[in-house]
Design a protein around this motif. Sequence first.
Motif, mmCIF file in Angstrom:
data_model
loop_
_atom_site.group_PDB
_atom_site.id
_atom_site.type_symbol
_atom_site.label_atom_id
_atom_site.label_comp_id
_atom_site.label_asym_id
_atom_site.label_seq_id
_atom_site.Cartn_x
_atom_site.Cartn_y
_atom_site.Cartn_z
ATOM 1 N N LYS A 25 46.133 82.946 13.171
ATOM 2 C CA LYS A 25 47.394 82.325 12.763
ATOM 3 C C LYS A 25 48.559 82.900 13.557
ATOM 4 N N THR A 26 48.506 84.210 13.804
ATOM 5 C CA THR A 26 49.589 84.873 14.535
ATOM 6 C C THR A 26 49.536 84.568 16.022
ATOM 7 N N ILE A 27 48.378 84.788 16.667
ATOM 8 C CA ILE A 27 48.337 84.679 18.133
ATOM 9 C C ILE A 27 48.448 83.225 18.606
ATOM 10 N N ASN A 28 48.068 82.269 17.746
ATOM 11 C CA ASN A 28 48.150 80.861 18.131
ATOM 12 C C ASN A 28 49.278 80.119 17.413
ATOM 13 N N GLU A 29 50.064 80.858 16.615
ATOM 14 C CA GLU A 29 51.237 80.302 15.924
ATOM 15 C C GLU A 29 50.871 79.040 15.124
ATOM 16 N N LEU A 30 50.014 79.244 14.121
ATOM 17 C CA LEU A 30 49.436 78.143 13.361
ATOM 18 C C LEU A 30 50.035 78.030 11.969
ATOM 19 N N THR A 31 49.848 76.860 11.340
ATOM 20 C CA THR A 31 50.143 76.704 9.917
ATOM 21 C C THR A 31 48.966 77.263 9.121
ATOM 22 N N ILE A 90 35.529 85.702 25.181
ATOM 23 C CA ILE A 90 36.172 86.304 26.356
ATOM 24 C C ILE A 90 37.107 85.310 27.035
ATOM 25 N N PRO A 91 36.620 84.113 27.440
ATOM 26 C CA PRO A 91 37.570 83.143 28.022
ATOM 27 C C PRO A 91 38.589 82.640 27.015
ATOM 28 N N ALA A 92 38.210 82.604 25.732
ATOM 29 C CA ALA A 92 39.150 82.156 24.700
ATOM 30 C C ALA A 92 40.351 83.085 24.626
ATOM 31 N N ALA A 93 40.075 84.403 24.692
ATOM 32 C CA ALA A 93 41.168 85.379 24.640
ATOM 33 C C ALA A 93 42.031 85.309 25.895
ATOM 34 N N GLU A 94 41.376 85.124 27.050
ATOM 35 C CA GLU A 94 42.129 85.045 28.305
ATOM 36 C C GLU A 94 43.079 83.850 28.302
ATOM 37 N N ALA A 95 42.595 82.711 27.770
ATOM 38 C CA ALA A 95 43.409 81.497 27.756
ATOM 39 C C ALA A 95 44.321 81.430 26.534
ATOM 40 N N ARG A 96 44.025 82.269 25.522
ATOM 41 C CA ARG A 96 44.726 82.232 24.233
ATOM 42 C C ARG A 96 44.839 80.788 23.724
ATOM 43 N N THR A 97 43.674 80.143 23.696
ATOM 44 C CA THR A 97 43.594 78.736 23.320
ATOM 45 C C THR A 97 42.745 78.608 22.055
ATOM 46 N N TYR A 98 43.336 78.062 21.027
ATOM 47 C CA TYR A 98 42.697 78.040 19.701
ATOM 48 C C TYR A 98 41.380 77.287 19.715
ATOM 49 N N TRP A 99 41.312 76.115 20.383
ATOM 50 C CA TRP A 99 40.080 75.328 20.328
ATOM 51 C C TRP A 99 38.928 76.037 21.020
ATOM 52 N N VAL A 100 39.215 76.905 21.990
ATOM 53 C CA VAL A 100 38.140 77.665 22.643
ATOM 54 C C VAL A 100 37.603 78.729 21.689
ATOM 55 N N PHE A 101 38.511 79.395 20.962
ATOM 56 C CA PHE A 101 38.062 80.318 19.918
ATOM 57 C C PHE A 101 37.177 79.594 18.906
ATOM 58 N N LEU A 102 37.632 78.417 18.475
ATOM 59 C CA LEU A 102 36.869 77.649 17.490
ATOM 60 C C LEU A 102 35.504 77.242 18.046
ATOM 61 N N THR A 103 35.442 76.969 19.351
ATOM 62 C CA THR A 103 34.159 76.629 19.977
ATOM 63 C C THR A 103 33.186 77.799 19.897
ATOM 64 N N GLY A 104 33.677 79.009 20.184
ATOM 65 C CA GLY A 104 32.835 80.200 20.073
ATOM 66 C C GLY A 104 32.336 80.415 18.654
ATOM 67 N N ILE A 105 33.228 80.232 17.688
ATOM 68 C CA ILE A 105 32.852 80.387 16.285
ATOM 69 C C ILE A 105 31.815 79.328 15.891
ATOM 70 N N VAL A 117 53.742 87.876 26.235
ATOM 71 C CA VAL A 117 53.081 89.145 26.572
ATOM 72 C C VAL A 117 52.498 89.786 25.316
ATOM 73 N N LEU A 118 53.298 89.836 24.246
ATOM 74 C CA LEU A 118 52.833 90.427 22.984
ATOM 75 C C LEU A 118 51.619 89.685 22.434
ATOM 76 N N LEU A 119 51.674 88.363 22.428
ATOM 77 C CA LEU A 119 50.576 87.571 21.886
ATOM 78 C C LEU A 119 49.324 87.696 22.750
ATOM 79 N N GLN A 120 49.491 87.803 24.085
ATOM 80 C CA GLN A 120 48.326 87.946 24.963
ATOM 81 C C GLN A 120 47.659 89.296 24.757
ATOM 82 N N GLU A 121 48.469 90.357 24.599
ATOM 83 C CA GLU A 121 47.909 91.691 24.334
ATOM 84 C C GLU A 121 47.122 91.682 23.021
ATOM 85 N N MET A 122 47.654 91.000 22.031
ATOM 86 C CA MET A 122 46.974 90.906 20.745
ATOM 87 C C MET A 122 45.670 90.122 20.880
ATOM 88 N N ALA A 123 45.716 89.019 21.627
ATOM 89 C CA ALA A 123 44.517 88.198 21.827
ATOM 90 C C ALA A 123 43.422 88.981 22.553
#
Length: 440
Positions: free
Chosen positions: A39-45, A95-110, A184-190
Amino acid sequence: MTTTSQKSSSLVPMLIIAGLFFIFGFVTWINGALIPFMKTINELTDAQSYLVASASYISFVAMALPSSFIIAKLGYKKGMSLGLIIMAIGALVFIPAAEARTYWVFLTGIFIQGLGMTILQTASNPYITILGPIESAAKRISIMGIANKCAGALGSLIFGALLLSGIDGVQEKLAVVGDAEKNVLLQEMADSVVLPYIVMAVVLFVLALLIIKAPLPHVEPDEIEEDETTEGVKTKKTSIFQFPHLWLGVLTLFLYVGVEVIAGDTIISYGISLGMSGAEAKTFTFMTLMAMVGGYILGVILIPKYLNQTTALRISAVLGIVFGIGIISTTGFTSVLFVAALGLANALVWPAIWPLALKGLGKFTETASALLVMAISGGAIIPPLYGYLVDQSKNELIESGVEQSVAMADAATSSYWILFPCYAFILFYAIYGHKVGLKK
């Protein structure tokens, strides 16, 4: 074979299956930490953040029936090994999900990890159910549940510490910095998820190799009981659709997994919505899972000697309703404790439903097990529905002039009303539904 030798021969397989329950317990219950993190790194509802649970649990719909065919073709050991390999691949997608900080890629891994877990669940749940007498199946599944939830508690603590410890400071900075520093902050967190998921992938690959050598004996389900027609002629059932108690069990399990995931995966976000810090809230999923472990231990002690599976299910449903009332009628940490207490109410539901739903299925057991595993998709539907209710209620309160933090807390609390129809149906199945269509 004597009772003693039966227990001895089933001990090693039980330990192996318990190890598998430990693995997917660890992977499943880190979602409680992942939800506020994503929710934080991808700024979600709120509703969007609970898609973490959806991605994990919807995979059981996509893969359950194929899993039964895979296990029939490959056998238990190779099927379980394949499940572990698929879970490892899902971990690497982070790994690529964190690099891209893209929510749908994270969801794909899950989702990919969920596919692997589906194969494991489809194999291990019926296996442990028919490994011994059906009357004590809930006891065996309770032992598996202890392994599952202890792993989940461990996973929630580890990932809570890794992902949530600094979340409050990050959120405070995000509110005041410019876009460049914010990124920068969100990428470090991701990036903080990369190392844990690499370690997870390596462990899963190693376990996939080891499971091939595991001594798992072949077991067979009981034959279908014969039914007597009105003319007194005995016939055998020929279709999975002739078992209404199974289909009611599938719906019951769907609703149960929904409330189980709500209890474990919403509690951290709930605590934060009530104004508690991330450092404090990160332990809340652990509380829920420890309550479940306590319930499982009671199941091991009481079933079947002092308590039958049906009575355990009835008690669990009533406790769920009582604790739900406690959640919405109290505030602050007390309300959080009632959410955690749902773990106790939930502990014996899964162990009780499986043997009740599989009773008399015989050669249909594998297909029925796949249907029951598909019901795990309740975890994909009901938690996001809770998140949607929170968003809607919060927006309505804010529009009526309520301050945002108060509106968030009130909305998060009141939206737990979704628990009541779920536990009411579980109670119906415990009292009547599990007997529908069965020979008296």
